[in-house]
Design an enzyme around this catalytic site. Structure first.
Site, PDB file in Angstrom:
ATOM      1  N   HIS A  20      -4.836  -3.291  -5.860  1.00 14.58           N
ATOM      2  CA  HIS A  20      -5.055  -2.889  -7.252  1.00 14.58           C
ATOM      3  C   HIS A  20      -6.425  -2.271  -7.451  1.00 14.58           C
ATOM      4  O   HIS A  20      -6.611  -1.412  -8.308  1.00 14.58           O
ATOM      5  CB  HIS A  20      -4.807  -4.060  -8.195  1.00 14.58           C
ATOM      6  CG  HIS A  20      -3.354  -4.368  -8.291  1.00 14.58           C
ATOM      7  ND1 HIS A  20      -2.776  -5.421  -7.642  1.00 14.58           N
ATOM      8  CD2 HIS A  20      -2.351  -3.691  -8.897  1.00 14.58           C
ATOM      9  CE1 HIS A  20      -1.478  -5.392  -7.869  1.00 14.58           C
ATOM     10  NE2 HIS A  20      -1.192  -4.354  -8.619  1.00 14.58           N
ATOM     11  N   CYS A  41       8.068   4.148  -7.743  1.00 12.34           N
ATOM     12  CA  CYS A  41       6.718   4.318  -8.293  1.00 12.34           C
ATOM     13  C   CYS A  41       5.623   3.670  -7.454  1.00 12.34           C
ATOM     14  O   CYS A  41       4.507   3.513  -7.915  1.00 12.34           O
ATOM     15  CB  CYS A  41       6.662   3.813  -9.738  1.00 12.34           C
ATOM     16  SG  CYS A  41       6.990   2.061  -9.909  1.00 12.34           S
TER      17      CYS A  41
END
Ligand code: PEP
Ligand code: MG
Length: 763
Positions: A376, A689
């Site tokens: 992330h 995605c």
């Protein structure tokens, strides 16, 4: 060896013994004479206070070797004769590792290098401590004994205190001649090129900053004790006031939890800490040197601690010491974080939320200890367009604050203090890259259709309002994944419904009619918010996160759904749930949405014109049941970052794991193909995605296994459109089909050659 054990006139053990020793060192440095004389006298003083059979000082030379400069106990002829390479022998190892080394039996150590000229044959016990200043090893202090004994923690601490002081003295040019000091300085500052792993592509040219700021230069010995004591007192008072202020303003302080601040306060008011600082000043040190001295003792003590909590607290104490040093150097509240206009941040660890708190305009690049391109942190860096490299061994020690750095996020390279020519060539490359980007912008209206007529839908990933302009300059057909949790990670409080609604409305306005798929907050795993209860899971990525957390504690997701319904009134709303595992979870999530719709209806507020619900396929369990999940929703989207993580059981944040298991593995591609087929059988839309699509080979392979909808990082949209227009889907499908059952580790190289020979465009 013992401190002051046999020399009563100097006092007893422990702190007092060290104090006397430091004061004697002070007297030596103040004496007249050559640098060599002073060094020899220092060695004598240290040897006489710390009762060891041998005390030697090795200094780093301009040729990057460690030379015996002074000794008490080894043969005098060895001085300036005995030289060790970086990393050679125990002395070289201490220097290289930046850590003390203790052994009861030096000759038995695997790194031992025998030097007959020193007469070290009878010596057994060895304690080496590096002389470190501003992260650089300037030399090594060595204590040795003939008996095979283990040095006590107290003795190691004392040696570290002496080494800290020696490093300060060395840095102030007192140990070598001026010419030699300069030559060593030059050697420590020569250009270097380091190799790591590229995480976010792009070229950044800027100046190094560290999360932990460097120690400002200062004098070591006090000329007036009373003045130094006063300065220490004042800065401690200011430090306490600033910590109190931080606590009272905690609401405004994103990024620092209350618990951390309370610990700060405990330390800031700690009597023992203050007493030790004062004692160090009264031994003759400046306030700054006292802070460093005490911190180096703390460090030594806490690193040995078995209790992990205590070791973690070391970080707090380090931070407080840094604040105190900045206060002593005249900084108002000791917390200022000056940035250059072009800053490149070098740090071992960092969370995605911390990155968001940096001044976006000034932060140009990121050098991090270890992370992978699907972490992330990398996702946030990519969204902010901040090039990033990871795992650059030694960057922390080799670069200094303010050094010019060049970071090449595609090649995974870092240049420290590059020459003017290197800077120029990278500037030229950066210009070329921006021209290439411009060329993609020119192509944004071209339809992404393959040579054999398959229409591909290209959307873009986003997470912040500032991503939205890319929707138009890339020509993406919508936002296929809006990571709403980024907003949750920034602040020190859960954003209110009104704040969330305002952001979602702004995003929809900026999308200007193009669809935006809002993924409900996927918090947990490596994305923890400061104000949230920390999960107790041993494996947070597989623990209480995403939809699991939302269903157990529906308060937060209900607020979010309320905000989304409000923001989209009169327009289409796309909502997607993360980390779905079982079909039943969709029913529960839909019930929550229905409750919020009814609430709005009761309040007679307008609803979105249409509402579409989606599920992310991120677990093998969900992929396997995509045909059962599909009919319960309007669309599916494969979160390939998590899906690959769980398919291979390999941490997505670990670069080592990412290198081990490739998305081009035929088993994984076959598994994706199965998921596509299940979605088709359920007659439900499916997109992809995951960030892996930034890799053109994987993107092309996904088309080959039947994917036709994608959501990619904004920077990949242009290159992907060009690639789609240059390939033939059926040829790729045929090529892959023949290999999906193969047992090869990765089809990467073969596929690369295949695409190349077929004229497929990839950047
Ligand atoms: C994924 O897992 O692939 C995904 C798109 O979600 P995130 O990266 O935010 O976990
Ligand atoms: Mg995910």
């Amino acid at each position: 060896m013992s401190i002051e054990q046999t020399r009563p006139p100097h006092g007893g053990h422990g702190d007092r013994g060290i104090t006397v020793l430091l004061r004697s060192m002070h007297d030596v440095v103040a004496e007249e004479g050559s640098a060599q004389d002073r060094l020899d006298r220092l060695t004598k003083v240290i040897a006489s206070h710390i009762v060891a059979d041998v005390c030697s000082i090795y200094l780093r030379r301009p040729d990057d070797r460690l030379e015996l400069y002074s000794t008490e106990g080894l043969k005098a002829e060895a001085v300036h004769e005995t030289k060790l390479d970086w990393g050679e022998g125990l002395v070289g190892l201490v220097a290289q590792n930046h850590r003390p080394l203790v052994t009861e039996n030096a000759p038995a150590h695997p790194s031992f290098a025998y030097r007959p000229e020193t007469g070290e044959d009878p010596l057994r016990a060895f304690l080496g401590v590096p002389l470190i200043r501003s992260g650089k090893t300037l030399g090594v202090l060595v204590l040795q004994n003939t008996s095979a004994r283990r040095y006590t923690d107290e003795e190691i601490e004392a040696a570290q205190a002496v080494a800290t002081l020696l490093a300060e003295i060395a840095a102030s040019g007192e140990l070598l001649s001026q010419e030699e000091t300069e030559a060593v300085g030059e050697m420590l500052h020569r250009p270097e090129r380091l190799k790591g792993a590229g995480v976010v592509p792009g070229i950044a040219i800027g100046r190094a900053i560290f999360l932990e700021p460097p120690t400002p230069k200062h004098k070591v010995f006090a000329s007036d004790l009373a003045v130094e004591a006063e300065r220490l007192e004042e800065s401690l008072t200011a430090l306490r006031a600033s910590v109190d202020k931080m606590l009272s303003e905690n609401d405004k302080l994103a990024g620092v939890s209350r618990e951390v601040l309370e610990t700060y306060r405990l330390f800031a008011y700690d009597r023992g800490w203050k007493d030790r600082l004062r004692t160090a000043v009264f031994s003759g040190l400046t306030a700054e040197a006292a802070v460093e001295q005490v911190q180096s003792e703390n460090r030594a003590r806490m690193m040995q601690a078995r209790d992990p909590y205590l070791r973690e607290r070391l970080q707090d104490l380090e931070d407080l010491s840094h604040r105190l040093l900045r206060l002593l150097s005249g900084d108002e509240d000791g917390s200022s974080r000056a940035m250059f206009d072009d800053s490149i941040l070098v740090t071992r660890v960092m969370g995605p939320a911390e990155l968001l708190e940096y001044d976006g305009g000034k932060l140009k690049g990121l050098v991090i200890g270890e992370t992978s391109s699907t972490s992330h942190l990398a996702i946030v860096a990519r969204a902010l367009n901040i090039p990033m490299v990871a795992g650059v061994e030694g960057a922390m020690v080799r670069a200094e604050e303010g050094d010019t750095l060049i970071l090449d996020g595609a090649a995974g390279e870092l240049h420290i203090r590059p020459t003017a020519e290197v800077v120029e060539s990278y500037k030229a490359e950066r210009k070329l890259q921006s021209e290439r980007r411009f060329a993609f912008t020119q192509e944004r209206e071209l339809p992404p259709c393959t040579l054999d007529g398959v229409d591909v839908k290209i959307m873009m990933n986003a997470g912040l309002a500032l991503d939205m302009p890319h929707l138009h300059d890339t020509g993406a057909s919508g936002v296929g994944l809006f990571r709403t949790e980024l907003q949750f990670l920034i602040g020190s409080q859960l954003p209110s419904v009104a704040t969330q609604e305002a952001l979602y409305r702004e995003v929809l306005d900026l999308a200007d009619g193009k669809p935006v798929i809002f993924r409900t907050a996927d918090i947990g795993g490596d994305k923890t918010a400061y104000y949230m209860e920390q999960g107790q899971d041993g494996n947070p990525a597989m623990g209480w996160r995403g939809l699991r957390m939302a269903l157990d504690r529906p308060g937060m997701i209900r607020q979010q759904l309320r905000a989304l319904l409000g923001a989209a009134e009169g327009r289409a709303l796309y909502v997607m749930f993360p980390l779905v595992t079982l079909p039943d979870e969709i029913d529960q999530a839909r019930a929550l949405l229905d409750r919020e719709i009814e609430r709005r209806e009761r309040q007679e507020k307008a609803l979105p014109s249409e509402i579409y619900l989606g599920a992310m396929i991120e677990t093998p369990a969900a992929a396997w049941r995509a045909d059962l999940i599909g009919p319960k929703v309007d669309f599916l989207s494969i979160g390939g970052n998590d899906l690959a993580q769980f398919y291979f059981a390999a941490d997505r944040d670990s670069d080592r794991m990412q290198r081990r298991f490739d998305g081009m593995n035929p088993g994984f591609l076959g598994f994706l193909k199965m998921t596509v087929e299940k979605a088709i059988s359920a007659n439900v839309r499916l997109s992809y995605c995951g960030e892996q699509t930034a890799d053109p080979l994987i993107a092309a392979a996904l088309i080959g296994v039947g994917m036709t909808e994608f959501s990619l990082p904004a920077t990949s949209v242009g290159p992907f459109r060009r690639q789609v227009r240059s390939l033939n889907r059926s040829h790729i499908a045929e090529w892959l089909d023949a290999r999906l059952t193969s047992d090869s580790v990765s089809l990467r190289e073969e596929f690369h050659a295949f695409l190349q020979s077929n004229g497929v465009d990839f950047e």
